[in-house]
Design an enzyme around this catalytic site. Structure first.
Site, PDB file in Angstrom:
ATOM      1  CG  ASP A   1      -1.760  -1.304   1.262  1.00 31.33           C
ATOM      2  OD1 ASP A   1      -2.900  -1.301   0.779  1.00 31.33           O
ATOM      3  OD2 ASP A   1      -1.249  -2.350   1.734  1.00 31.33           O
TER       4      ASP A   1
ATOM      5  CG  ASP B   1      -4.200  -1.034  -2.789  1.00 29.38           C
ATOM      6  OD1 ASP B   1      -4.653  -1.605  -3.798  1.00 29.38           O
ATOM      7  OD2 ASP B   1      -4.931  -0.630  -1.855  1.00 29.38           O
TER       8      ASP B   1
ATOM      9  CG  HIS C   1      -4.227  -5.887  -1.787  1.00 24.67           C
ATOM     10  ND1 HIS C   1      -3.238  -5.016  -1.374  1.00 24.67           N
ATOM     11  CD2 HIS C   1      -5.400  -5.208  -1.659  1.00 24.67           C
ATOM     12  CE1 HIS C   1      -3.795  -3.860  -1.032  1.00 24.67           C
ATOM     13  NE2 HIS C   1      -5.101  -3.950  -1.187  1.00 24.67           N
TER      14      HIS C   1
ATOM     15  CG  HIS D   1     -10.139  -2.649   4.403  1.00 23.36           C
ATOM     16  ND1 HIS D   1     -11.113  -2.063   3.633  1.00 23.36           N
ATOM     17  CD2 HIS D   1      -8.998  -1.972   4.135  1.00 23.36           C
ATOM     18  CE1 HIS D   1     -10.575  -1.071   2.933  1.00 23.36           C
ATOM     19  NE2 HIS D   1      -9.296  -1.000   3.224  1.00 23.36           N
TER      20      HIS D   1
END
Ligand SMILES: *[C@@H]1O[C@H](CO)[C@@H](O)[C@H](O)[C@H]1NC(C)=O
Ligand SMILES: *[C@@H]1O[C@H](CO)[C@@H](O)[C@H](O)[C@H]1NC(C)=O
Ligand SMILES: *[C@@H]1O[C@H](CO)[C@@H](O)[C@H](O)[C@H]1NC(C)=O
Ligand SMILES: *[C@@H]1O[C@H](CO)[C@@H](O)[C@H](O)[C@H]1NC(C)=O
Length: 329
Positions: free
Chosen positions: A49, A82, A214, A223
């Site tokens: 990320d 990401d 991911h 999340h």
């Protein structure tokens, strides 16, 4: 020399893969002979990320990765996806590739092969760009495929494309996802799971087994757990004695242990923007959670595995050791 030879092999491999990128087959390509040390041991860093032109401490994390990478004499780097915010890359000459990757991870110790998976944000651009060998002409460290296996004898690392699993991306209307090479989804996922299960079952019994994706399976951050992966991927990891599941997606660092299997859930998603300020308990055993930026290291020998998480000062926040009985064949 060793590196050059390896690059040549990988370039050859990508050439083949690119031709198949339009098909919905999820067959997992195996990369043999990745760079390892002469004694067979292997160490690497994991970051996720990250791609934000150096902003949100991305450059600071990169500097510390360079320092720790040198200290641990790393052989490769893993990216948990990401890779380029907000919407992946849109063409091979997209400046984000250079501004968020080549110009940021400049330390000598990071001049190694990078192995990357795609995250959900990468699917919002032209998804084929990150998979394209053209990027390797700009920066030969880059290697990204949807699902593949890195076989380094003492460890097999299985990279899994997790974005297609999440139901919401298929119905979301405020973002466009580039599903070329994925749809029809059911067939793609079922092929992928079948291939992964087969590859795990036929892996060298004595090898460490690490799965990289991911999305989270277990997470206490924004999340949380990814229910589709808990239902579909986790049973395969458990039944095949996978040692580590390594992911990004939540912008933090986490270590959670499975209640009833070997699997350790490790989030390394602190490559740039972090500090979400969310904590939600998960149902399995939380060992470590840091809401800020940082990265992870893994050092492997045939029967020991050491992992550590670092903050943006390069200080170790948490570490963990695993050992494996030596299987004499
Ligand atoms: C950068 O890291 C420092 C130290 O963890 C933190 O205080 C600061 O908020 C971070 N900056 C951003 C933009 O996240
Ligand atoms: C790609 O995106 C950048 C902005 O991120 C834009 O400047 C450029 O024109 C885009 N290129 C294409 C081919 O769409
Ligand atoms: C793990 O163990 C805890 C404590 O015994 C229990 O509350 C939780 O439901 C278990 N989680 C799972 C996924 O089995
Ligand atoms: C892991 O092993 C190293 C030595 O190899 C030791 O320094 C460290 O304290 C150990 N960590 C844990 C959590 O046991």
């Amino acid at each position: 020399m060793r590196t050059l030879l390896f690059m040549a092999i990988v370039l050859g491999v990508i050439g083949i893969v690119q031709d198949c990128s339009g098909s919905s087959s999820a067959s997992m390509m195996k990369i043999e002979n990745p760079p390892t040390k002469p004694d067979g041991s292997l160490s690497f860093l994991v970051v996720g990320d990250w791609g934000r032109n150096g902003e949100y401490n991305q450059s600071v994390v990169a500097q510390q990765m360079g320092r720790i990478g040198e200290e641990l004499d790393i052989d490769m780097v893993i990216s948990t996806g990401d890779n380029f915010y907000e919407n992946g890359l849109n063409c091979t000459s997209d400046e984000k590739f250079v501004h968020s990757f080549s110009d940021i991870y400049t330390a000598d110790s990071l001049n190694k092969q990078w192995y990357s998976v795609l995250g959900n944000h990468d699917y919002r651009g032209d998804v084929l760009v990150q998979l394209s060998p053209a990027l390797r002409l700009i920066d030969p460290r880059w290697f990204c495929m949807r699902s593949f296996i890195v076989d380094a004898d003492i460890v097999q690392i299985f990279f899994v494309d997790t974005t297609p699993f999440e139901n919401k991306y298929w119905t979301e209307t405020d973002h466009h996802y580039d599903w070329r090479g994925v749809a029809p989804r059911e067939q793609y996922i079922s092929n992928l799971l079948k291939d992964l299960d087969f590859a795990l079952k036929t892996a060298t019994p004595a090898a460490w087994k690490i799965v990289v994706g991911h999305h989270t399976i277990r997470s206490v951050s924004d999340h949380g757990d990814t229910i589709e992966l808990v239902d579909q991927l986790l049973p395969i990891l458990k039944s095949n004695d996978v040692d580590l599941y390594v992911n990004g997606h939540d912008h933090c660092l986490e270590h959670i242990s499975s209640n009833d299997s070997r699997v350790q859930f490790l989030t390394s998603g602190g490559g740039s923007k972090a500090w979400r300020g969310v904590y939600k308990p998960t149902s399995e055993k939380l060992r470590f959670f840091y809401d800020g930026q940082g990265f992870m290291s893994v050092q492997l020998s045939q029967n020991t595995l050491k992992l550590a998480f670092y903050d943006i000062s390069g200080d170790v926040l948490h570490d963990w050791n695993l050992t494996k009985e030596l299987i004499i064949l």
